[in-house]
Design a protein around this motif. Sequence first.
Motif, mmCIF file in Angstrom:
data_model
loop_
_atom_site.group_PDB
_atom_site.id
_atom_site.type_symbol
_atom_site.label_atom_id
_atom_site.label_comp_id
_atom_site.label_asym_id
_atom_site.label_seq_id
_atom_site.Cartn_x
_atom_site.Cartn_y
_atom_site.Cartn_z
ATOM 1 N N SER A 25 42.441 44.522 31.835
ATOM 2 C CA SER A 25 42.156 44.446 33.249
ATOM 3 C C SER A 25 42.642 43.096 33.748
ATOM 4 C CB SER A 25 40.645 44.584 33.480
ATOM 5 O OG SER A 25 40.352 44.609 34.858
ATOM 6 N N THR A 26 42.873 43.025 35.041
ATOM 7 C CA THR A 26 43.180 41.754 35.706
ATOM 8 C C THR A 26 42.072 41.572 36.731
ATOM 9 O OG1 THR A 26 45.551 42.078 35.371
ATOM 10 C CG2 THR A 26 44.892 40.485 37.060
ATOM 11 N N GLU A 27 41.119 40.728 36.382
ATOM 12 C CA GLU A 27 39.916 40.583 37.209
ATOM 13 C C GLU A 27 39.282 39.232 36.970
ATOM 14 O OE1 GLU A 27 37.435 43.623 35.398
ATOM 15 O OE2 GLU A 27 36.501 42.068 34.209
ATOM 16 N N GLN A 28 38.373 38.900 37.847
ATOM 17 C CA GLN A 28 37.686 37.611 37.733
ATOM 18 C C GLN A 28 36.862 37.540 36.460
ATOM 19 O OE1 GLN A 28 34.259 36.618 37.975
ATOM 20 N NE2 GLN A 28 33.472 38.710 38.060
ATOM 21 N N LEU A 35 42.213 35.428 34.841
ATOM 22 C CA LEU A 35 42.119 36.809 35.309
ATOM 23 C C LEU A 35 42.571 37.807 34.249
ATOM 24 C CD1 LEU A 35 43.604 36.214 38.871
ATOM 25 C CD2 LEU A 35 41.236 36.860 38.377
ATOM 26 N N ALA A 71 38.436 48.382 37.778
ATOM 27 C CA ALA A 71 37.723 47.126 38.032
ATOM 28 C C ALA A 71 37.358 46.924 39.496
ATOM 29 C CB ALA A 71 38.574 45.952 37.537
ATOM 30 N N HIS A 74 34.885 44.342 40.947
ATOM 31 C CA HIS A 74 35.222 42.919 41.079
ATOM 32 C C HIS A 74 36.133 42.659 42.273
ATOM 33 C CE1 HIS A 74 33.390 42.013 37.216
ATOM 34 N NE2 HIS A 74 34.016 43.071 36.715
ATOM 35 N N ARG A 75 36.281 43.617 43.164
ATOM 36 C CA ARG A 75 37.265 43.535 44.254
ATOM 37 C C ARG A 75 37.034 42.370 45.213
ATOM 38 N NH1 ARG A 75 35.634 49.064 46.195
ATOM 39 N NH2 ARG A 75 37.825 49.447 45.892
ATOM 40 N N THR A 80 41.795 39.876 41.698
ATOM 41 C CA THR A 80 41.391 41.071 40.968
ATOM 42 C C THR A 80 42.249 42.255 41.398
ATOM 43 O OG1 THR A 80 39.112 40.315 40.685
ATOM 44 C CG2 THR A 80 39.490 42.689 40.564
ATOM 45 N N TRP A 82 42.834 46.572 40.633
ATOM 46 C CA TRP A 82 42.125 47.722 40.093
ATOM 47 C C TRP A 82 42.845 49.002 40.461
ATOM 48 C CZ3 TRP A 82 40.682 45.005 44.335
ATOM 49 C CH2 TRP A 82 40.568 45.704 45.535
ATOM 50 N N HIS A 113 38.191 45.903 28.308
ATOM 51 C CA HIS A 113 37.455 45.862 29.582
ATOM 52 C C HIS A 113 36.396 46.951 29.641
ATOM 53 C CE1 HIS A 113 36.528 45.612 33.780
ATOM 54 N NE2 HIS A 113 37.091 46.771 34.062
#
Length: 174
Positions: A25-28, A35, A71, A74-75, A80, A82, A113
């Motif tokens: 995932s690419t998220e906080q 990320l 994800a 976490h928007r 982030t 998703w 994730h």
Amino acid sequence: MHLADVTWTDARDVEADFALLPVGSTEQHGPHAPLGLDSMTAEAIAEAGADRYADEGTEVLVGPTVPVGVAAEHRNFEGTLWVSEDTFRAYVGETIESLASHGIDRVVVVNGHGGNVDALEELCGRMSREGDVYTAQYTWFNSTDFENIGHAGPAETSMIRHLAPELIHEDRTE
């Protein structure tokens, strides 16, 4: 062997026993961690697994990492990314089908994730029951001794400290 690092003729000649497909995932991950933490850890676990099997004489192909997962929760955090569960299942499923079309009929999806777990369990179960490929998902942090894994907590932070310590902002870990 990492699929992204070889030519198509090298890929054609591979006689892998199975493939590992990292997904993340690419998220906080708080103000202290990158990320891409989930993708980085999934890829590192997949590569370590492939290396261990190679030491035992088993050839394993590592597919390219799927960097965007489920994800949306976490928007509200900048950076982030998703996709929906349906999009994620379709993308990962078609990637597995691509591997199977080239003779890799056993695939372990190495997940980094938590938001991906339900979609992967459904996808892997359905593909194994209905398709020509056997697939299973493995979520690395479900195999740890940490009692409370916690998002961006000690386990994930420790993994990135090990893999890429320069990416941790130690002054922001509180």
